[in-house]
Design a protein around this motif. Structure first.
Motif: not given
Length: 278
Positions: A6-16
């Protein structure tokens, strides 16, 4: 099923964790584990990139310990059966894993709870993991010099990163060897770079490891690597970034050496021979 990129921007993610490990960056990104492999041997890195390691049930204990200690992770389900090799129990365990949860024997669950209790009594470790003082299991993605990179941080505080690891021993001699063998000095540098790049911690932010033994009395050690260890980890990562970029550009992933390798005996063998024949 592996999630599609998927398209992801630089940053912090709370993902599985499953989404993180599937690498959602189109075209791929480099993780700390990948950097450690490629710094050792680009050819071995490329093999594991094309042949992902199969699921290993022995990793479940560590996953379960992280879930209890950090308060974030898959559901832990106790399977209270003396034997796990019957068809009925194997089917139940498989269904639990297929649902993304972790099956545990009662003694394993008890051991993890005892580990959590021991860690809670360790002043510095428990202070680092005080509920509300940080965020658990956070994924970060960033791009530098044309290379996408990713890390999954156990515990992110405003001024530091904390990484929890179960270990066979927390004796300093053992941990010193473990840091070198498993490339934890590279992990320190890799994670810190990403967090600083994204402004999640200051450039002076620290990285602390919490090591805990998996057998009673579940001893705990909080470790911060010294400056030389961090410098070496950074240089190894620089080597990995160069090899990764070169490999993607050329398709060439070299092994340890080319041509004929000339080897000497270990220094201690030469010293012993000299002493015995002087």
């Amino acid at each position: 099923m592996t999630p599609a990129p998927v398209e992801v921007e630089p940053g912090l993610y709370d993902i599985p964790a499953e989404l993180y490990h599937s690498d959602p960056i189109p075209g791929g990104s480099l993780s700390s584990t990948g950097a450690r492999r490629i710094a050792d041997c680009p050819a071995r890195f490329k093999y594991f990139l094309d042949h992902p390691e199969p699921y290993k049930p022995e990793f479940e204990f560590g996953t379960a310990a992280h879930t209890v200690i950090l308060g974030n992770g898959p559901e832990l389900i106790v399977v209270d059966e003396q034997r796990w090799d019957t068809n009925e129990t194997k089917a139940r365990v498989a269904a639990i894993r297929a649902a993304g949860n972790v099956p545990l024997k009662p003694e394993a669950r008890q051991r993890i709870d005892d580990m959590a209790e021991a860690l809670a009594s360790h002043a510095e470790a428990s202070d680092l993991l005080t509920p509300g003082s940080g965020l658990a299991e956070q994924s970060i993605f960033w791009e530098e010099n044309g290379i996408w990179r990713r890390s999954r941080i156990d515990w992110l505080r405003p001024d530091e990163i904390v990484d929890y690891k179960s270990a066979r021993s927390v004796h300093p001699d053992y941990l010193q060897k473990a840091v070198n063998d498993y490339g934890y000095h590279q992990q320190d540098d890799f994670y810190r770079r990403g967090a600083v790049h994204l402004g999640l911690i200051p450039p002076t932010g620290t990285f602390k490891f919490i090591f805990q033994e998996k057998q009673p009395p579940y001893l705990v050690a909080v470790v911060e690597l010294d400056f030389p260890a961090r410098v070496i980890g950074g240089e190894l990562n620089d080597r990995a970034f160069y090899a990764y970029a070169k490999g993607r550009e050329t398709g060439y992933w070299p092994a340890y050496s080319e041509g004929v390798t000339y080897l000497s005996l270990p220094p201690w063998v030469e010293r012993k021979y000299a002493e015995e024949n002087s």
